[in-house]
Design a protein around this motif. Structure first.
Motif, mmCIF file in Angstrom:
data_model
loop_
_atom_site.group_PDB
_atom_site.id
_atom_site.type_symbol
_atom_site.label_atom_id
_atom_site.label_comp_id
_atom_site.label_asym_id
_atom_site.label_seq_id
_atom_site.Cartn_x
_atom_site.Cartn_y
_atom_site.Cartn_z
ATOM 1 N N HIS A 29 -4.312 -0.344 -4.267
ATOM 2 C CA HIS A 29 -4.948 0.395 -3.173
ATOM 3 C C HIS A 29 -4.250 0.136 -1.838
ATOM 4 C CE1 HIS A 29 -8.237 1.631 -5.752
ATOM 5 N NE2 HIS A 29 -8.351 0.383 -6.169
ATOM 6 N N MET A 30 -3.191 -0.631 -1.876
ATOM 7 C CA MET A 30 -2.481 -0.997 -0.650
ATOM 8 C C MET A 30 -1.172 -0.230 -0.573
ATOM 9 S SD MET A 30 -1.770 -4.837 0.700
ATOM 10 C CE MET A 30 -1.494 -5.130 2.454
ATOM 11 N N ARG A 31 -1.043 0.614 0.446
ATOM 12 C CA ARG A 31 0.151 1.427 0.599
ATOM 13 C C ARG A 31 0.877 1.068 1.885
ATOM 14 N NH1 ARG A 31 -1.710 7.580 -0.317
ATOM 15 N NH2 ARG A 31 0.538 7.861 -0.208
ATOM 16 N N SER A 32 2.179 1.265 1.871
ATOM 17 C CA SER A 32 2.984 1.011 3.069
ATOM 18 C C SER A 32 2.889 2.194 4.026
ATOM 19 C CB SER A 32 4.457 0.798 2.696
ATOM 20 O OG SER A 32 4.624 -0.358 1.919
ATOM 21 N N SER A 33 2.938 1.880 5.324
ATOM 22 C CA SER A 33 3.107 2.910 6.350
ATOM 23 C C SER A 33 4.598 2.985 6.602
ATOM 24 C CB SER A 33 2.350 2.501 7.625
ATOM 25 O OG SER A 33 2.593 3.421 8.654
ATOM 26 N N PHE A 34 5.212 4.109 6.213
ATOM 27 C CA PHE A 34 6.672 4.146 6.204
ATOM 28 C C PHE A 34 7.225 5.487 6.661
ATOM 29 C CE2 PHE A 34 5.269 5.818 2.174
ATOM 30 C CZ PHE A 34 6.153 6.854 1.898
ATOM 31 N N ILE A 35 8.511 5.466 6.956
ATOM 32 C CA ILE A 35 9.260 6.683 7.253
ATOM 33 C C ILE A 35 10.376 6.754 6.230
ATOM 34 C CG2 ILE A 35 10.675 7.915 8.945
ATOM 35 C CD1 ILE A 35 9.312 6.093 11.076
ATOM 36 N N LYS A 36 10.429 7.850 5.496
ATOM 37 C CA LYS A 36 11.478 8.000 4.494
ATOM 38 C C LYS A 36 12.603 8.835 5.104
ATOM 39 C CE LYS A 36 11.935 8.538 -0.475
ATOM 40 N NZ LYS A 36 11.220 8.827 -1.720
ATOM 41 N N ILE A 37 13.791 8.275 5.091
ATOM 42 C CA ILE A 37 14.940 8.906 5.714
ATOM 43 C C ILE A 37 15.903 9.414 4.643
ATOM 44 C CG2 ILE A 37 16.770 8.601 7.432
ATOM 45 C CD1 ILE A 37 14.038 7.986 8.548
ATOM 46 N N PRO A 38 16.319 10.684 4.707
ATOM 47 C CA PRO A 38 17.342 11.145 3.756
ATOM 48 C C PRO A 38 18.641 10.403 3.985
ATOM 49 C CG PRO A 38 16.951 12.790 5.463
ATOM 50 C CD PRO A 38 15.898 11.734 5.634
ATOM 51 N N GLU A 58 6.773 0.336 8.629
ATOM 52 C CA GLU A 58 6.197 -0.069 9.908
ATOM 53 C C GLU A 58 5.848 -1.555 9.884
ATOM 54 O OE1 GLU A 58 3.276 -0.792 12.949
ATOM 55 O OE2 GLU A 58 2.712 -0.649 10.850
ATOM 56 N N ARG A 59 6.144 -2.260 10.956
ATOM 57 C CA ARG A 59 6.074 -3.721 10.974
ATOM 58 C C ARG A 59 4.689 -4.261 10.625
ATOM 59 N NH1 ARG A 59 6.782 -6.963 16.496
ATOM 60 N NH2 ARG A 59 4.635 -6.265 16.644
ATOM 61 N N ARG A 60 3.652 -3.687 11.219
ATOM 62 C CA ARG A 60 2.306 -4.200 10.944
ATOM 63 C C ARG A 60 1.916 -4.013 9.488
ATOM 64 N NH1 ARG A 60 -0.909 -1.364 15.793
ATOM 65 N NH2 ARG A 60 0.591 0.239 15.209
ATOM 66 N N SER A 61 2.359 -2.907 8.905
ATOM 67 C CA SER A 61 2.105 -2.653 7.483
ATOM 68 C C SER A 61 2.777 -3.729 6.636
ATOM 69 C CB SER A 61 2.633 -1.272 7.120
ATOM 70 O OG SER A 61 2.548 -1.046 5.737
ATOM 71 N N ASP A 62 4.017 -4.063 6.991
ATOM 72 C CA ASP A 62 4.771 -5.078 6.264
ATOM 73 C C ASP A 62 4.129 -6.460 6.426
ATOM 74 O OD1 ASP A 62 6.926 -4.994 4.526
ATOM 75 O OD2 ASP A 62 8.330 -5.800 5.982
ATOM 76 N N GLU A 63 3.717 -6.778 7.636
ATOM 77 C CA GLU A 63 3.094 -8.073 7.902
ATOM 78 C C GLU A 63 1.768 -8.211 7.169
ATOM 79 O OE1 GLU A 63 2.892 -8.140 12.137
ATOM 80 O OE2 GLU A 63 4.950 -8.878 12.400
ATOM 81 N N SER A 64 1.033 -7.111 7.070
ATOM 82 C CA SER A 64 -0.253 -7.128 6.361
ATOM 83 C C SER A 64 -0.047 -7.438 4.881
ATOM 84 C CB SER A 64 -0.946 -5.772 6.515
ATOM 85 O OG SER A 64 -2.148 -5.739 5.789
ATOM 86 N N LEU A 65 0.980 -6.822 4.284
ATOM 87 C CA LEU A 65 1.294 -7.096 2.876
ATOM 88 C C LEU A 65 1.707 -8.544 2.683
ATOM 89 C CD1 LEU A 65 1.857 -6.343 -0.057
ATOM 90 C CD2 LEU A 65 4.106 -5.487 0.657
ATOM 91 N N THR A 66 2.558 -9.056 3.558
ATOM 92 C CA THR A 66 3.003 -10.453 3.467
ATOM 93 C C THR A 66 1.814 -11.400 3.550
ATOM 94 O OG1 THR A 66 5.161 -9.911 4.443
ATOM 95 C CG2 THR A 66 4.467 -12.214 4.525
ATOM 96 N N LEU A 97 8.022 -2.803 -1.290
ATOM 97 C CA LEU A 97 8.156 -4.248 -1.332
ATOM 98 C C LEU A 97 9.583 -4.651 -0.963
ATOM 99 C CD1 LEU A 97 5.965 -6.298 -2.345
ATOM 100 C CD2 LEU A 97 7.212 -6.368 -4.501
ATOM 101 N N SER A 98 9.715 -5.726 -0.213
ATOM 102 C CA SER A 98 11.049 -6.224 0.129
ATOM 103 C C SER A 98 11.475 -7.290 -0.876
ATOM 104 C CB SER A 98 11.048 -6.821 1.536
ATOM 105 O OG SER A 98 10.302 -8.032 1.565
#
Length: 367
Positions: free
Chosen positions: A61-70, A136-144, A169-170
């Motif tokens: 239920h946990m998704r990343s807030s992200f920007i996908k770049i071609p 997005e940084r806060r999204s990544d920090e929340s997962l960590t 995931l990193s």
């Protein structure tokens, strides 16, 4: 009466039976379990660390807030910065074209002979060619944070780990998790975009008891399947969410010939690749190709793709040895078959009902 009341009023939280607390905590989500319950008292911490609560760590239920770049271009420019440049350019071009006597001094050609924008810089994010997802940084920090708290409380007792399909995931997050749940038996991996070869290979080497893997398709599968073959002797179950090419089939036959269960549900499958695994995986017992996008290519016109609407006699005969051969090719009546065909075998799960990607006709793979 007064003594009984005083006794009840004087009872403390840590004296509540641990088994009762564990039963209560089993109803809580991962976010509630990691929200500070373990800090209430020693009794609650003991209950929070019970192995039963952490046998399955479900982060689906946990998704990343992200920007996908071609792949090209690979620079994301912040909108306001882009709009400011556009405004300056429009005003400059408008004024620079004024060279008649009726215009004001601002339009004098002398002023616009050189247009110097060297002091104007874009606010941007530069994304390397691979990976090409910015989280997005806060999204990544929340997962960590969730991972660290979960791993601390679980005590290495997690056996099943589930990530959301769009959780990016990193390498560091994957390695941290792998090192703290070495007894993992089932992993549902998210998109690959941020996970490098070194990261996933290191994790596989740690997971010696791994039996089941759900993963997106990858262009270069040998390195991953080689690690599984070397390190995971009990591995028996694989689900691939994405294109299944001939190269992938050959790699699977080479490195995991003893595979028992394979799900290619909602995937693009080349007919030749399907034939290869039916011939080359002698121990295969269960194969799921439900709602798949089965295609074949003409020998005379290799670029011409033909969608296979019905399984032919050859495939059915080869599949008859299996204990279970799960299919659904009802393109006129089945919604999922229609979606897979519309997406040409690379299902855009974000367009559909939340949790649809978790479904599988094979019960051991269903989430």
């Amino acid at each position: 009466m007064e003594e009984g009341y005083e006794s009840r009023r004087g009872s403390r939280w840590e004296e509540l039976d641990t088994d009762i607390l564990v039963r209560i905590f089993q109803k809580f989500s991962i976010f509630e379990l990691t929200s500070g319950l373990a800090h209430v008292c020693s009794g609650w911490r003991a209950a929070c660390c019970d192995p039963i609560l952490w046998k399955t760590l479900d982060l689906s239920h946990m998704r990343s807030s992200f920007i996908k770049i071609p792949l090209e271009p690979y620079v994301y420019v912040e909108r306001r910065s882009d709009e400011a440049l556009t405004r300056i350019l429009k005003l400059s071009m408008n004024l620079s074209g004024g060279n008649t006597r009726a215009l004001t001094a601002c339009c004098d050609p002398i002023l616009w002979k050189t247009l110097d924008l060297s002091h104007m810089r874009s606010s941007f994010i530069k994304i390397p060619l691979g990976p090409y997802v910015y989280v997005e940084r806060r999204s990544d920090e929340s997962l960590t944070r969730i991972l660290k708290l979960s791993m601390n409380l679980s005590g290495g007792n997690t056996r099943t780990l589930v990530f959301h399909f769009n959780l990016f995931l990193s390498d560091d997050q994957l390695t941290y998790t792998a090192e703290r749940c070495p007894g993992l038996r089932r992993i549902v991996l998210p998109a690959w975009n941020r996970i490098k070869k070194t990261g996933i290979c290191k994790a596989i080497r740690i997971w010696k008891d791994l039996e089941s893997l759900t993963m997106p398709s990858i262009a270069n599968p040998p390195y991953l399947l080689t690690e599984i073959a070397k390190n995971c002797k009990n591995f028996k179950e694989l689900k691939i969410m994405g294109p299944f090419e001939i190269f992938f089939a050959n790699t699977l036959i080479t490195y995991l010939p003893n595979l028992k269960t394979l799900s290619l549900r909602c995937s693009a499958i080349k007919r030749e690749a399907l034939i290869k695994i039916l011939d080359g995986l002698p121990d295969l017992e269960v194969l799921n190709i439900s709602h798949s996008y089965l295609v074949e290519y003409s020998v005379w016109q290799p670029q011409q793709k033909v969608i296979v609407r019905e399984l032919d006699k050859t495939i059915l005969e080869k599949a008859s040895r299996l204990k279970r051969f799960l299919t659904c090719m009802e393109h006129e009546t089945c919604v999922m078959c229609q979606r897979t065909e519309n997406d040409e075998g690379i299902v855009r799960w974000y367009k559909y009902e939340e949790g649809e990607w978790k479904v599988d006709e094979v019960s051991s793979l269903h989430l």
